[in-house]
Design a protein around this motif. Structure first.
Motif, short mmCIF file in Angstrom:
data_model
loop_
_atom_site.label_atom_id
_atom_site.label_comp_id
_atom_site.label_asym_id
_atom_site.label_seq_id
_atom_site.Cartn_x
_atom_site.Cartn_y
_atom_site.Cartn_z
N LEU A 273 8.50 3.09 -1.70
CA LEU A 273 8.42 2.91 -3.16
C LEU A 273 9.55 2.00 -3.64
O LEU A 273 9.33 1.13 -4.49
N GLN A 274 10.75 2.16 -3.11
CA GLN A 274 11.85 1.27 -3.46
C GLN A 274 11.53 -0.17 -3.09
O GLN A 274 11.67 -1.10 -3.90
N ASP A 275 11.09 -0.37 -1.86
CA ASP A 275 10.84 -1.73 -1.36
C ASP A 275 9.72 -2.41 -2.13
O ASP A 275 9.84 -3.58 -2.51
N ILE A 276 8.62 -1.68 -2.35
CA ILE A 276 7.46 -2.29 -3.02
C ILE A 276 7.77 -2.55 -4.49
O ILE A 276 7.34 -3.56 -5.06
N ARG B 265 0.84 -1.20 0.00
CA ARG B 265 0.00 0.00 0.00
C ARG B 265 0.87 1.25 0.00
O ARG B 265 2.03 1.21 0.45
N PHE B 266 0.32 2.33 -0.50
CA PHE B 266 0.96 3.64 -0.42
C PHE B 266 0.07 4.63 0.31
O PHE B 266 0.51 5.33 1.21
N CYS B 267 -1.19 4.73 -0.07
CA CYS B 267 -2.05 5.76 0.52
C CYS B 267 -2.65 5.33 1.84
O CYS B 267 -2.94 6.15 2.70
N TYR B 268 -2.84 4.03 2.04
CA TYR B 268 -3.50 3.57 3.26
C TYR B 268 -2.57 3.71 4.46
O TYR B 268 -1.38 3.38 4.40
#
Length: 682
Positions: free
Chosen positions: A110-113, A32-35
């Motif tokens: 962002l890097q990890d995902i 997830r990014f926004c959650y």
């Protein structure tokens, strides 16, 4: 319980959870990014897509879809995998390839995902868009080219901080996160959006280009720049603290910290006292420990006990106050005080000077009466908890005090202290609201307790608490909000004048007239030092602040990041700091300095180690035997004789939030904040 199936495994979860929450409970990872579990659901990054059998034909956003009975969920199908790869491909379409110079590198979501869920190639060859640099103030560095529009920062400032300063402007690919008009973000909690940002769009301006996360060592400790005792992690490299981050602690600060806690770390290395000093011919000159201790001991030995006094400051630990109190007792002096501001408390009644409801307990209250306090400045973390409770609904807040702006709706009852008497006697209109509340609470600010009639204010507040169901076996709504980390610990230890002893105000008055000949300042900098010009001053502290400027002898001490020490927060919770870096130069731990002084005075203090001191603390009260817990205090009715309310309206002292102690006053970062925010009236 609701029965669901996730990846062919059956589970039972609580009803009302979303799919992403249910997966977290059972241990299934969803990117997830926004959650974020503490923010309102946005559902706009689409990274958390899953498949639901019998549901929509396309993958659904798991953060916005509640679970239902017999729901069958798939998180690892080829369709889900392809959808996530597509989402990342879109997100990276405009994201700059500047990871090597990005401060978020090494701890970037962002890097990890992308490594775990990305495709590894992109079909987009267009030029990446550019976004103008935003100026959010001296604390937050922006690189909005990297922004993926998760809106975590927007939702935090709107919901948690309550300042509504950020939002999205533009449409389509022209969307930008901005302050609408060009201005700084002036929330006391603004630094938390740095932690929330999943990419490098928002980073710490003071920390920029100074270190990489893998270069740093970590120390879990607590903050002492206010009385909340927030859980923090100190990241350091060699002898220098590089940054301070929050630690998760649901009972106190959740995962937030104030900007002063986060950014004043540069003050730990500036204006430090790193060697002993002795005044010779009107000038302070550096010396060794033996001479400094000998000079101080000689002066104390040649002074009558009733002409010696000691004042403890706001950042002092319990161990050093315990030893200084023992030393003063052996000298025969009762002139000791830990209340630099002159606040009045009912001694030997612990329930009358702590935050009995506890910080976490605020969420169980349905009414709060503020008595001459502004939690936003005095304790931003507690203020955020109150706002959280307010947003949940069915929470009334009223204030008795000056007309100031709060971050939630407050019914203002005026600044007349007589309102307290009317409520206590049941004749004020607000009594009806109080009577209907199930778990009411009140909060008394420190500025209400520096008045001449402070004891009457406490007594009336106690009567209100007893009359309106605030005092029960399962609930205590009587709360005092402290500003100083050392205050509750000092009161617990008894670092206050006994019978015939002098308090801070009396000590300063007698010192000015020459009746007090020796004053021992244990980190005491928040007093009127001009009254000490006619007395011999021994200053023990870690910064060259106000107290050091009037000292005849200086003992260099250690800050909260340089020692193992005990503090008691405003709830009465005993907490302990851990040593991250060593004190500079010849500085020592504070309790050890007082122990060494006692040996030069030929007085025996039975402590040879920190463990010995803590064993003595354990005998003072159950709170010291139960670290990191809140000990329930027996309620003792408050009664006061001889003092009545005066007609002077309640007022709040003007305070610069960014400079309240010797550490933050030494901080260049806090000076920049003062210039940016306080000068503009923020």
């Amino acid at each position: 319980m609701v029965k669901i199936t996730i990846n062919s495994q059956e589970y039972k979860v609580e009803p009302g959870l979303t799919i992403i929450q249910a997966c977290e409970v059972v241990g299934v990872e969803i990117p997830r990014f926004c959650y974020h579990e503490r923010l309102a659901i946005a559902g706009n990054c689409r990274m958390c897509l899953v498949e639901v059998e019998g549901g929509p034909p396309k993958p659904v956003a798991s953060c916005a879809m509640p679970v239902a009975e017999n729901m069958v969920i798939h998180t690892d199908t080829p369709k889900v995998k392809k959808a996530r790869e597509g989402v990342l491909e879109f997100l990276l379409m405009n994201h700059p390839l500047d990871c090597p110079i990005c401060d978020q590198g090494g701890e970037c979501d962002l890097q990890d995902i992308t490594m775990s869920y990305g495709k590894g190639v992109s079909r987009f060859a267009d030029h990446k868009r550019a976004v103008p640099k935003k100026h959010f103030g001296p604390l937050i560095e922006t690189a909005m080219n990297r922004c993926i529009h998760c809106t975590r920062c927007v939702r935090f400032l709107s919901d948690v901080a309550g300042t509504n300063e950020l939002g999205g402007i533009g449409r389509g690919e022209n969307v930008e996160i901005s302050t609408y008009i060009r201005r700084h973000i002036d929330s006391e909690l603004s630094g938390n959006i740095i932690d929330l940002c999943p990419v490098g769009a928002l980073t710490s301006k003071p920390y920029s280009f100074t270190a990489r996360p893998w270069e740093l060592l970590h120390c879990e400790t607590i903050d002492v720049l206010d009385a909340v005792g927030s859980a923090i992690r100190v990241d350091y490299r060699g002898p220098e603290v590089m940054r301070i981050l929050p630690r998760l602690n649901e009972e106190i600060n959740e995962e937030w910290i104030s900007d002063k806690t986060r950014f004043s770390y540069d003050g730990l290395k500036l204006q430090r006292l790193d060697r002993p000093y002795v005044k010779k011919d009107g000038r302070l000159v550096s010396t060794d420990w033996n001479e400094a201790l000998t000079v101080a001991a000689r002066k104390i030995k040649n002074t009558k006990p009733n002409k010696i006094a000691a004042i403890a400051g706001d950042l002092v630990d319990c161990e050093s106050m315990l030893l200084l109190k023992g030393l003063m007792q052996k000298l025969g002096s009762g002139n000791i005080d830990c209340r630099q501001d002159g606040t009045k408390f009912i001694q030997n009644n612990r329930g009358s000077y702590v935050f009995n409801t506890t910080i976490e307990g605020i969420e169980n209250a349905d009414l709060c009466l503020l008595i001459n306090t502004n939690p936003r400045v005095e304790a931003p973390i507690i203020n955020a908890r109150m706002r959280k409770r307010y947003l949940q609904g069915s929470f009334s807040v009223a204030s008795i005090g000056p007309d100031i702006e709060y971050l939630y709706h407050v019914e203002k009852l005026g600044d007349d202290p007589g309102v307290l008497s009317e409520i206590a006697n049941g004749i004020h209109k607000f009594c009806e609201v109080l009577s209907s509340a199930k778990n009411p609470m009140l909060i008394i600010g420190q500025d209400a307790l520096i008045r001449y009639d402070a004891e009457s204010v406490i007594a009336l507040a106690g009567q209100i608490a007893e009359r309106f169901n605030m005092i029960r076996d399962d609930w205590n709504g009587f709360n005092v909000l402290h500003k100083a980390a050392a205050r509750v610990g000092g009161l617990d230890i008894g670092f206050v004048p006994k019978k015939d002893g002098k308090n801070t105000f009396q000590i300063l008055e007698k010192a000015k007239s020459g009746e007090i000949e020796v004053v021992y300042l244990l980190g005491a900098d928040e007093i009127d030092t001009t009254r000490l010009e006619n007395t011999f001053v021994i200053y023990q502290g870690h910064h060259g602040d106000k107290g050091a400027h009037v000292a005849d002898v200086i003992f260099p001490g250690s800050t909260y990041t340089e020692k193992y020490a005990t503090y008691v927060n405003t709830e009465g919770r005993v907490q302990r700091t851990n040593l991250a870096t060593l004190p500079p130069g010849e500085a020592k731990e504070d309790w050890l300095i007082i122990k060494n002084l006692s040996q030069h005075l030929d007085l025996f203090l039975p402590y040879d180690s920190l463990s010995d001191v803590r064993k003595k603390l354990d005998t003072i009260g159950p709170q010291f035997r139960k670290a990191d817990q809140v000990v329930k205090n027996k309620w003792v009715p408050i009664s006061v004789d001889g003092v009545s309310l005066i007609n002077t309206p309640f007022t709040l002292k003007e305070v610069n939030f960014y400079m309240t102690d010797s550490i933050s006053r030494a901080s260049k970062i806090m000076a920049d904040c003062t210039k940016a925010f306080c000068a503009s009236g923020a």
